[in-house]
Every structure is written in C-alpha cells, then in structure tokens.
Design a protein around this motif. Structure first.
Motif, short mmCIF file in Angstrom:
data_model
loop_
_atom_site.label_atom_id
_atom_site.label_comp_id
_atom_site.label_asym_id
_atom_site.label_seq_id
_atom_site.Cartn_x
_atom_site.Cartn_y
_atom_site.Cartn_z
N GLN A 1 10.10 41.19 72.30
CA GLN A 1 11.23 41.76 72.23
C GLN A 1 10.74 43.20 72.31
O GLN A 1 11.65 44.04 72.92
N TRP B 144 10.85 43.59 76.34
CA TRP B 144 12.29 43.21 76.86
C TRP B 144 13.18 44.18 76.62
O TRP B 144 13.88 44.48 77.69
N LYS B 145 13.21 45.01 75.39
CA LYS B 145 14.42 46.01 75.24
C LYS B 145 14.09 47.26 76.20
O LYS B 145 15.04 48.10 76.20
N LEU C 8 9.85 33.32 69.82
CA LEU C 8 10.83 33.99 70.50
C LEU C 8 11.11 33.94 71.96
O LEU C 8 11.94 33.87 72.60
N TRP D 180 14.25 32.37 73.66
CA TRP D 180 14.85 33.13 74.80
C TRP D 180 14.98 32.56 76.14
O TRP D 180 16.33 32.40 76.81
N HIS E 15 16.30 39.28 65.96
CA HIS E 15 15.21 40.10 66.78
C HIS E 15 15.84 40.55 67.74
O HIS E 15 16.70 39.93 68.49
N GLY E 16 15.91 41.64 68.00
CA GLY E 16 16.45 42.48 69.45
C GLY E 16 16.07 44.09 69.28
O GLY E 16 14.83 44.19 68.97
N CYS F 58 17.44 44.50 64.27
CA CYS F 58 16.49 43.55 63.60
C CYS F 58 16.70 43.62 62.16
O CYS F 58 17.10 44.47 61.53
#
Length: 1002
Positions: A573, A576-577, A596, A600, A671-672, A677
C-alpha cells in the motif's frame, strides 16, 4: 493490546432459539430501563400478562390498569435508537444502539422507549412482541402447541429415514453422524455432549435416542439465535419467511435490485430442506441459515468474480500482481529453489515474474537465488513451465523481468530458449514511435513481454556493454562474485549484453532512473525504471505528487530491500498509493503484507490487473498520496460494520493455550491512503466455545474507497505462544452490503473449512445495509466542506477568471444535494428507520402503521402525479402530520434537484472544459507570467485541484439526480404494492426520466 472482559446478562445455558422461548421470557418478566422524554431513565419490571394481551410494568404512579400497553394497540416495534427521545443528545452515548428498542402504540402513535441490559434481551422482547402483534385480533395459541412446525416435521422425517428397522429409536452414534452431516463443521464431541445432557435431563440414558430427543438436540445445537432473530424481524408469519418477506429482506437489507418473486422461489427451492416448505414457498430457519452461508450470499461482490473493469486503458493505468523470488519456497539465503513456486505464483494470477540468470555448470544458464549451487534450476525448465502455466489463471499479458548475471554465450542460449519455447506468445513488435502510452492489457492478451536491458542503437556488434541494475547483487556478494564486474573509480556497474537477448526486449526496456524532471522531458513511454524499496519509499515521502504523476505514463517496479534476508515483505500500500504498478512480493512468505497483496488482486476476476483510481490516471487531477483528509471530487464513504458472531473457529496453530476453548476477539483493519488507515477491535468473547457472539458495531470513514482494503483478523486473547486464529482480506470496492458471512483463511491464505464470521455491512452511497448517509457532505461539516467545494487561485489572471465563473454553480450543486440529503434523513428518522433505508421501505413502514389502525387508511399517495403528494383524509395524529410534512419537504427538494441539475451540471462542465483548454498552453503562460519555483508549483497544483473539483462535483450532482429519480420510482412502486397509492401506475414521464446515465468522460 489490553485484554477486555464482557458480561452477558443472559445465562449461557439459556438459548433463545424459538418464539416460544421469547414469550416464555416475557411471561417471566425482566428489568428494563424506561426512558422519559426529559431523558431520565427509570428501572422498571416489565412482564407479559398470562393471557398475552398486555404488557405491564411496575412500580408505577399510575394505577395498574394504566401502567400497561395492550398488544392490539401496538403499531410497530423498533430496534435501536429510532425515536426522538432515544436520539436526544443527553442519552446517545449512555448505551449502545443494539440495547434500545421502542414500542409505538395507540391512535396518537406514542412511544414507550426502553433500554435492556443486553442485545439478547432486546431481541427476545422484540421477537415476542412482533409475533403477538402479527396475530392482530385473533387470540394467539400458546407457541409450541398444536400442529408441528415445518421444521419439526422435516427433522422427524430425517430421523425416520435413519430409523432403518422402524423401532422409533436410532443409535446415538448414528444420531451424532446425522447432525454432523446436516451441520458440517460442528465438533463430534459437542454433539455427543448434548445428547448426554438431554438423556440425563429426561432420565432416558442408553445407547439409543428417540425421535423427540433427536429433534430437541438438533434444535438446540443447530439454531443460531442471531439468524433466528433476523428471520423473525422480517417474517410476517410465525417462524419462516414467505416469498414477500424474503423479497423485502433481499431488497432492503441485502441491497439487491430487480428481485422478483420467481427469484425468491428459486432461493427457497435451492436452500429450504423441508419438502412442505419448498412446495409452499416458505424459507424456515434451516433454509435461511443455509442461504446466508452460501456463495449466493457471499460478502464478496459476485461481479468481481469475473473481469469487470475496463481493460482497454494503457498498461501504466493498472496495478500488476508481481512476484520477487517466485522460485523460493523459504527465505532468501537459506531457502531452496523449487520449480513449484512458479506454478503457485502463476496460479494466483501473478503477472510479473523475476528471473535472475546465472552461468550454469554445464554451459547452460540457470536460475537460482540461493547461495547453494546445488539448489539451482535450469533456465530451460523454468521457461517450459512458464509456457505451460502462463495463462492458466489469467489471459492478460505476463511480464518476465530478466536480471542478467550470466556470460554472453549463455545469454544467447537463454534467448534461443525463450524464442523456441514461447514462440508466438513472445511480444517482439517494436514500440509505436507516434504513440504516447503503452498498449492496453486487452491488446496484449495472451502475450509474454520481456523486461530487460537493451543495447544502444549505436552498438552494431553482437554484444555490448550496458549499465547494470542494482537488483540481484546482494546474492552475488554471497556467491563471492561481487567484484567480477565492478568498475574502476566507482560509477554504475557495467555488464556485457548479447544482441540476441537485447532484441527480445520491446515494451519494457529497463533504464536507470535519474530524476522526475529528466523523465518528464526525455523518457519514452516504453522505458521503465526499477526502484529499491528504500529509494521508492523516499520518493513516496518527499515528493509523492511527482511519483503519482510519473506513474501516469510510465511503468515502475519496486523490489524489496536486499536487507530483507528473511524474505519478509514490504507494505504494498505504501507504493500503490503513489501509483507504482508493480510491487514485487515474496509470495512464499505469509503474513499481513501478503494478505493485502492477495486480497487486493482478488478483484477484477483475479486476473492480476486492477485499474487504478480515476484520480490517479487522469492527465490533469489533484491527488496527494499522503492526504490526511477528504480528497477533492471524491465523495468519502462511511463503512458501518457490525461483527455479530463467529462459527467453527479453530484453535491457534502451535498454541499452548490453557484449555480447549479459544477466547477470540476480532480486529477490523482498513489499509489505504494515510487518511483511511485505521483499526478497531471487538471485546473478547469469553468461554464461548467455537461459536462466539460479539455483537459489536465498528465504524470507519473511507476517503479513497477505490484504494482501500478491509482485513478481518481473529485473534485469541487466552493464548500462550501463537494468538493468530484466522484472517480474510477484501478490497473495499468488493464488499456487498447487508448480512454476510466472511470465509476465514489461514495465515498462508488457505480456506479454513466452515470457519466464518457473521457480519452486517452498511456503506454510505450504497443500497442496502442499515446505516448510511451522514447529514451534509459525507460527514464533513462547516467551513471545511466549503473548502472542498471551491476553486483555488492559480495566480494567472486569465485562468482564474475562467474558474471564478464556477463559484456560483459549485454552491448551487452543493445546496441542491445537501437539501435533498437532509430532507431524506429527516423523513427516514420520522419513519423510525436508519438513514440508509431505501424509499420503498419508508413507504411500506407508513402503510404498516395505517393497516394496524382500526380506521380505514387516513393517508394516501396520489400516483397520478409525477411527484406524488401524500394526502391526509380527515384528522390525523401528530406523528403522522410530522411524517407528511417531512415527506412534502423531501418531494419538493427532490423536484428542485431533478429540474435544476442539468443546467448546473452544464455550467460546471463548461468551466472544466474552458480550464482544460488552457492546459496545453500552461507552460507557455507560466513562462510569460514569470512563475517559477514554489509559485509555479502552487499554480500547477491549484490548476489540477480546480479541474478535479469541477469534474468531481459535476459527477456527484449527476448521481444525486439519478438517486432522486430512483426514489420517485420506488415511491410509485411501493404505493401500488402496499395499498395506499391511488390513481394508477407510475407516470410514463418518470419512466423516461429514468433513462440510464452516461458516465462522465475522463
């Protein structure tokens, strides 16, 4: 983590699993807190009269005839804080929602507001009262007498089949096997213990059991109270759901659209075990439980079981499932290379595999990442395996990342092997020089791309020197080959590359990264960079916006730090963000990070490609990866999660727990992006056996839903050694609302047979589920809301004038949406419903009140009009008058929205397009205005912010109009089906208005 203790006021041995048990509890009576309108609470003893016609309470200042409510006067029983008194500020924090209930009674719709010591007590009273109310004026028989229920008849028929010699008795061992077969996952010891208890209680010990004992054992073991309470909540009859009840449950709670009675009969036919139930279209408790546990009712959106995203975007617009050391089964330096690791990774939909080529002992290249020369795998064998399994789980392109550590002659053999084995699958076409972006996964279906170094155009020899990649050198040091190619005087390492291998590289040419400005000016779309975890982490923290912007056009790959000698994993993450497409994971190492990654890539048909959020793909958009708050143009969503119970939970592996019983609690993690979060946990369920009840509500605000992942973890509070019991990870966008079972998995991601969590999911802006819209814009209030719906000055006069024209339409759009939102919430609250209940449910609730009234319906809906008014016939009680006023406000605000939305939408899009016209000229205008440094960066940020806000607000307005039209459609439908509508069918104009909405182009 602290240990927590919970107390339940209902004794564990008292299982409320039938209406009879509920009424029995009411006849005995119990203490409840009575809440007055001044918010004061008084403890009173409430009891159901022996004739079951009234509920009384004592002590009371009123005489005994007044301190009672007659069952026939009850209009409705509401669960939770659903009346103005219970919602008042003085009380809302003093007790949980699930411990409150209200009885609405009398011609004036008065409310008796009560608080119980636990949710179980509430359920018993609510179920019993609804049962009694449903009989209306007919005197109820005592439950459990008379004709045997559907369920009892069915269980008896099962017993009869097992009673081979028709003696009326069967051996205990056979009875145990029978119950186990009907309830997979239940422990044999639990069933045997139950038979012993019942035999002892009835003084009938022995090696055989009679039918009545078998029926009793089955009902006690296999009735889940939480599902039984749910069934009675929706049942208009005794102890089963009719077709109309099931339809209501599916539409209202499960958020299903377009449900027909035929579909409901299909469900009954598939899940109801009793023949009589199937014939009559009834779903009793066992069928309902089976349905809720089935794949048809999964928490995972069935739409995502197949490819459902747009696959025609450039390759750089997707996250790509990537493996680091796929051939390793254990850790990096003590592991053993094993060919099955590749099969496993490809089977999980992995679309990018790393191959490090070394000189083999027999003149042929080998692949190995362990320092032990004995554990290498011939390159030829690996390529053969890839050819065989490349597209077993996904048809979309596979990227082979070649890291060359072998000599030029062996490189030639490797190239020949790739060409010969992979044949036409190998993508060798040169990049299109006039294109700006990579081809799409759809265009590259069934093809294998090679990522690697390429000889410069100036090199005409059969081999040449290229700069080396950092990746793979940690192992070289271990092998003692570190200095073989080390350059003199520092600088980047150089390696020899053969022309044959170079020619296999087309769309994924590996180049060294210099800086973002150089990439913006000179990097070509088919060139890609690899970043070590440390380097990518630095960019993600120091310049996230530049990394997001870079990844819109170019592929980037992030590989684990060489310091991770235990093959642990980084948090995907974190990258990815920032839009990094390929985050290389050690597939062989289970744990949170791999959960995760696996969770995903479960979405979009588990094809290994997931479309990135629109805000990270659009050429002009404002997105900060480290946002700590809402994002412009992206509506935040509220996730309301109720963890109800667990089923068949195993003991932690390798645990030295003190007893056989686990004491579990559940952690829900989001989670993000940093703003999202969060982690909440339930209380510990003490001494609960394998099927604990948690009954706890958790709430999360999600600012970027497209990048959020929800992970459930079940842990043991009473552990010595290992506390982990199970987990399940699911992308937020794949959650289905309503009552769902979560299929739990082991640490390694393998399914745990029959182990589940029973939860209720509700999400703002989604149909179904019991919670919903907070008032106002996604829960934000005051000044900050306006900040998110206004433009920012760029400092360039001509551009600012264009964006200034959008100031008024932005305000109008917000007002239109907010007015409807607030009116809807007020109307739903007065109906005694939660803010996410749908309109059909509201109209059906009002009609239920009227049908429970002695007089003819005093309120009707005039369906001849497009915006149907709710009209009172003669005098009506105060509560109904308030409902009518709230309904009228809702209809008027909806009408204003529907009639004004297109004009306001047009103005927003016009301003956005006028802004975009400046985009191509932006750099020329900046130079002319003399902007540089911080001022230039601020201007570019503000420009991107404004474009994002205008598109986002236009989107929201268009969807708000669609919802308003849908509400009108539901009012017409519900009015017709429940009998309070008059003057016919839904107007043809409305049908025309409900034409499907076009998506707003990016």
């Amino acid at each position: 983590k602290k240990k927590t203790v919970s107390f339940s006021s209902m004794p564990n041995d008292r299982k409320i699993n039938s209406t009879a048990a509920c009424i029995s509890l009411m006849l005995e009576g119990c203490e409840l807190k009575k809440v007055r309108s001044n918010s004061r609470m008084y403890s009173r003893f409430f009891v159901l009269d022996a004739d079951m016609r009234s509920v009384r309470w004592e002590p009371s200042k009123k005489d005994s005839e007044k301190a009672k409510i007659e069952i026939k006067s009850v209009k409705e029983v509401r669960v939770g804080k659903k009346t103005p008194v219970l919602r008042s500020n003085g009380l809302s924090d003093q007790f949980p929602d699930e411990c409150a209930f209200s009885i609405i009674y009398g011609d004036n719709y008065e409310s008796l507001d009560l608080v119980a010591s636990s949710a179980d007590v509430v359920s018993a009273w609510v179920m019993g009262l609804r049962y009694l109310v449903s009989y209306g004026k007919h005197s109820p028989e005592a439950p459990g007498t008379g004709h045997p229920s559907l369920r009892t008849s069915w269980i008896s028929s099962v017993f009869d089949l097992a009673d081979l010699d028709k003696s009326g008795r069967i051996p205990v061992s056979r009875a145990v096997q029978l119950i186990k077969a009907l309830n997979p996952g239940m422990k044999t010891s639990t069933i045997e213990l139950k038979f012993k208890e019942l035999q002892k209680a009835s003084e009938r010990p022995g090696a055989e059991v009679a039918c009545d004992l078998f029926v009793e054992a089955y009902c006690e073991l296999c009735t889940r109270p939480e599902i039984f309470f749910l069934l009675v909540q929706f049942s208009s009859n005794k102890e089963y759901l009719g077709v109309k009840d099931l339809l209501m449950f599916l539409e209202v709670e499960q958020g299903m659209e377009g449900v027909t009675e035929e579909k409901c009969l299909e469900i009954v036919g598939k899940y109801e075990p009793s023949k009589e139930g199937r014939e009559k279209g009834y779903l009793a408790i066992d069928g309902f439980t089976r349905y809720l546990l089935s794949a048809d009712c999964s928490i995972f959106d069935p739409q995502h079981r197949k490819v459902c995203q747009d696959m025609a975007q450039p390759l750089s617009h997707y996250y790509i499932s990537s493996a680091h050391s796929a051939c390793l089964l254990e850790d990096n330096f003590w592991g053993r290379s094993d060919i099955s690791g590749y099969i496993s990774a490809l089977g999980l939909g992995c679309r990018s595999i790393e191959l490090v080529l070394w000189d083999g002992p027999e003149g042929e290249p080998v692949v190995y990442t362990s320092p032990s020369a004995a554990s290498c795998v011939p390159f030829r064998a690996v390529v053969g395996l890839i050819d065989q399994h490349a597209f077993a789980a996904s048809a979309y392109p596979l990227i082979l990342c070649l890291v060359v550590r072998c000599s030029a002659p062996q490189q030639r053999l490797a190239a020949q092997c790739l060409r010969k084995t992979l044949g036409d699958k190998l993508y060798l076409e040169p990049p299109n020089p006039v294109a700006s972006y990579l081809p799409s996964p759809e265009q590259l279906k069934g093809r294998i791309l090679i990522k690697g170094k390429k000889l410069p155009p100036s090199c005409e020899d059969s081999e040449g020197e290229v700069s080396d990649e950092e990746e793979g050198w940690e192992l070289a040091r271990r092998l003692g080959q570190e200095d073989r190619e080390a350059p003199e005087g520092g600088g980047p390492r150089r390696v020899r590359l053969s022309r044959e291998l170079s020619e296999l590289v087309s769309l994924c040419e590996a180049v060294p990264f210099q800086d973002f400005e150089s990439s913006r000016r000179g990097q070509r779309y088919w060139e890609m960079c690899s970043f070590s975890e440390v380097e990518a982490g630095r960019f993600a923290n120091e310049c996230p916006a530049e990394l997001v912007s870079y990844n819109k056009r170019f592929l980037s790959r992030v590989y684990p730090s060489p310091m991770r000698i235990d093959a642990s994993n980084m948090n995907p993450q974190d990258f990815w963000k920032c839009g990094c497409q390929m985050v290389a994971m050690n597939y062989q190492t289970p744990g949170l990070m791999m959960d995760l990654n696996a969770g995903w890539f479960r979405q979009n048909g588990a094809c290994g490609y997931v479309l990135r959020p629109a805000i990270m793909r659009e050429e002009v958009s404002y997105f900060s990866a480290n946002a700590k708050d809402s994002l412009p143009g992206v509506p935040a969503q509220l996730l309301h999660l109720k963890v109800i119970s667990g089923q068949n939970l195993p003991k932690p592996k390798g645990s030295g727990a003190k007893g056989e019983v686990v004491e579990p609690y559940v952690c829900a993690e989001i989670h993000g992006i940093p703003a999202d979060c969060a982690e909440h946990r339930t209380k510990t369920a003490l001494q609960s056996g394998d099927n604990p009840i948690f009954d706890e509500s958790l709430e999360f605000q999600i600012n970027l839903p497209e990048l959020a992942v929800l992970r459930f973890v079940v842990l043991d509070d009473d552990y010595i050694g290992d506390e982990f019991i199970a987990q399940y990870t699911i992308p937020f966008e794949c959650l289905q609302p309503g009552y769902r079972h979560v299929p739990l998995q082991s640490l390694a991601g393998e399914p745990l047979p029959h182990a589940t969590l029973f939860v209720h999911v509700a999400i703002t802006d989604r149909r179904g589920g019991g919670k919903g819209h907070r008032r106002g814009l996604a829960g934000r209030r005051g000044r900050r809301v306006r900040e998110y719906t206004s433009t920012k000055a760029t400092g360039i006069k001509a551009i600012d004038e264009v964006f200034r024209t959008a100031t008024q339409p932005l305000r109008e759009a917000t007002d239109l949406r907010e007015n409807v939102q607030n009116a809807l919430v007020s109307f739903k609250e007065l109906c005694g419903l939660t803010p996410a209940a749908n309109m059909k449910q509201c109209i059906l609730t009002v009609s239920t009140w009227l049908l429970h009234s002695d007089s003819t319906p005093s309120v009707t809906l005039n369906l001849a009009e497009q915006y149907p008014p709710m009209e009172a016939q003669g005098p009506i009680p105060d509560l109904l008058r308030k409902v009518l006023t709230a309904y009228e406000t809702m209809i008027q605000t909806s009408r204003t929205l529907i009639e004004s939305a297109d004009v306001v939408y047009g103005k927003l899009i016009q301003a956005q397009q006028a802004g975009m016209d400046f985009h191509k000229e932006l750099h020329r205008i900046e130079t002319k205005e003399g902007l540089r440094g911080r001022k230039l960066q601020k201007a570019l940020e503000s420009f991107a912010w404004n474009i994002t806000v205008l598109k986002g607000q236009a989107d929201l307005l268009k969807h708000a109009k669609a919802e308003a039209l849908d509400n009108l459609w539901q009012i017409h439908n519900a009015g017709q089906s429940c009998g309070i509508g008059r003057n016919g069918s839904a107007s043809p104009e409305l049908s025309r208005l409900r034409a499907p909405l076009e998506p707003i182009p990016e």
